[in-house]
Design an enzyme around this catalytic site. Structure first.
Site, short mmCIF file in Angstrom:
data_model
loop_
_atom_site.label_atom_id
_atom_site.label_comp_id
_atom_site.label_asym_id
_atom_site.label_seq_id
_atom_site.Cartn_x
_atom_site.Cartn_y
_atom_site.Cartn_z
N GLU A 199 45.76 41.84 41.23
CA GLU A 199 45.48 42.53 39.96
C GLU A 199 44.47 43.65 40.17
O GLU A 199 44.61 44.75 39.63
CB GLU A 199 44.90 41.55 38.93
CG GLU A 199 45.81 40.40 38.57
CD GLU A 199 45.61 39.17 39.44
OE1 GLU A 199 45.40 39.31 40.66
OE2 GLU A 199 45.66 38.05 38.90
N ILE A 213 45.12 41.14 49.29
CA ILE A 213 44.82 41.59 50.65
C ILE A 213 43.66 40.75 51.16
O ILE A 213 42.52 40.91 50.69
CB ILE A 213 44.46 43.08 50.66
CG1 ILE A 213 45.58 43.92 50.02
CG2 ILE A 213 44.18 43.55 52.10
CD1 ILE A 213 45.19 45.35 49.69
N CYS A 218 38.91 39.10 38.28
CA CYS A 218 39.97 39.99 37.80
C CYS A 218 39.98 40.08 36.28
O CYS A 218 40.23 41.15 35.72
CB CYS A 218 41.33 39.52 38.31
SG CYS A 218 41.55 39.86 40.07
N CYS A 266 42.22 40.63 45.15
CA CYS A 266 43.36 40.07 44.43
C CYS A 266 44.37 41.16 44.07
O CYS A 266 44.03 42.35 43.98
CB CYS A 266 42.90 39.42 43.13
SG CYS A 266 41.93 37.93 43.35
N1 THU Z 1 44.70 35.70 44.15
C1 THU Z 1 45.18 36.82 43.53
O1 THU Z 1 45.63 37.77 44.20
N2 THU Z 1 45.17 36.86 42.17
C2 THU Z 1 44.77 35.84 41.38
O2 THU Z 1 44.75 36.00 40.17
C3 THU Z 1 44.36 34.56 41.97
C4 THU Z 1 44.15 34.57 43.44
C5 THU Z 1 44.76 35.63 45.61
C6 THU Z 1 43.45 35.69 46.33
C7 THU Z 1 43.79 35.01 47.64
O3 THU Z 1 44.34 35.97 48.53
C8 THU Z 1 44.87 34.02 47.27
O4 THU Z 1 45.35 34.41 46.00
C9 THU Z 1 44.40 32.58 47.22
O5 THU Z 1 43.30 32.45 46.40
#
Ligand code: THU
Length: 130
Positions: A55, A43, A89, A53
């Site tokens: 996770e 989000i 995370c 993130c």
């Molecule tokens: N992101 C995640 O949701 N999880 C991860 O483990 C790596 C990065 C997201 C954060 C952001 O919205 C996008 O990926 C680019 O970094």
């Protein structure tokens, strides 16, 4: 719940990702020890920093529902390639499931699995606060 089934649920979660800034969508599906699945997506935010993130979305949903013991988490990304959890995370996963499994999926290369401890060697945890 097989690893493959959990990956499919992570893909479902990815469809709700809010990513107007990166257009990089991530989905996660977290399986608790009592068999519940918590799904999460990333989000984003115009101020960038408040972005959450996938996770952590899944983990915080579970914790806020009173669930604290977990078996495994699957993570997928819209790139179709592996998306390993970021450092923040990893730290959050380490708090609640250091021995839990992290399942990553790639369309071309298939699934790979690590423990959280493998992803965060010598992680800082409750044991270190004396
Ligand atoms: N992101 C995640 O949701 N999880 C991860 O483990 C790596 C990065 C997201 C954060 C952001 O919205 C996008 O990926 C680019 O970094």
């Amino acid at each position: 719940m097989t690893d493959k089934e959990l990956v499919m649920l992570a893909k479902e979660a990815m469809q709700y990702a809010y990513t107007p800034y990166s257009n990089f969508k991530v989905g996660a599906a977290l399986l608790s020890k009592d068999g519940q699945v918590f799904k999460g997506c990333n989000i984003e935010n115009a101020a960038y920093g408040p972005t959450n993130c996938a996770e952590r979305t899944a983990m915080f949903k579970a914790i806020s529902e009173g669930v604290r013991e977990f078996e495994k988490i699957a993570v997928v990304a819209s790139s179709g390639d592996y998306a390993a959890p970021c450092g923040v995370c990893r730290q959050v996963l380490f708090e609640f499931m250091p021995e839990g499994k992290v399942i990553l999926d790639s369309d071309e290369k298939g699934m790979i699995t690590y423990t959280v401890e493998e992803l965060l060697p010598m992680g800082f945890g409750a044991k270190d606060i004396k």
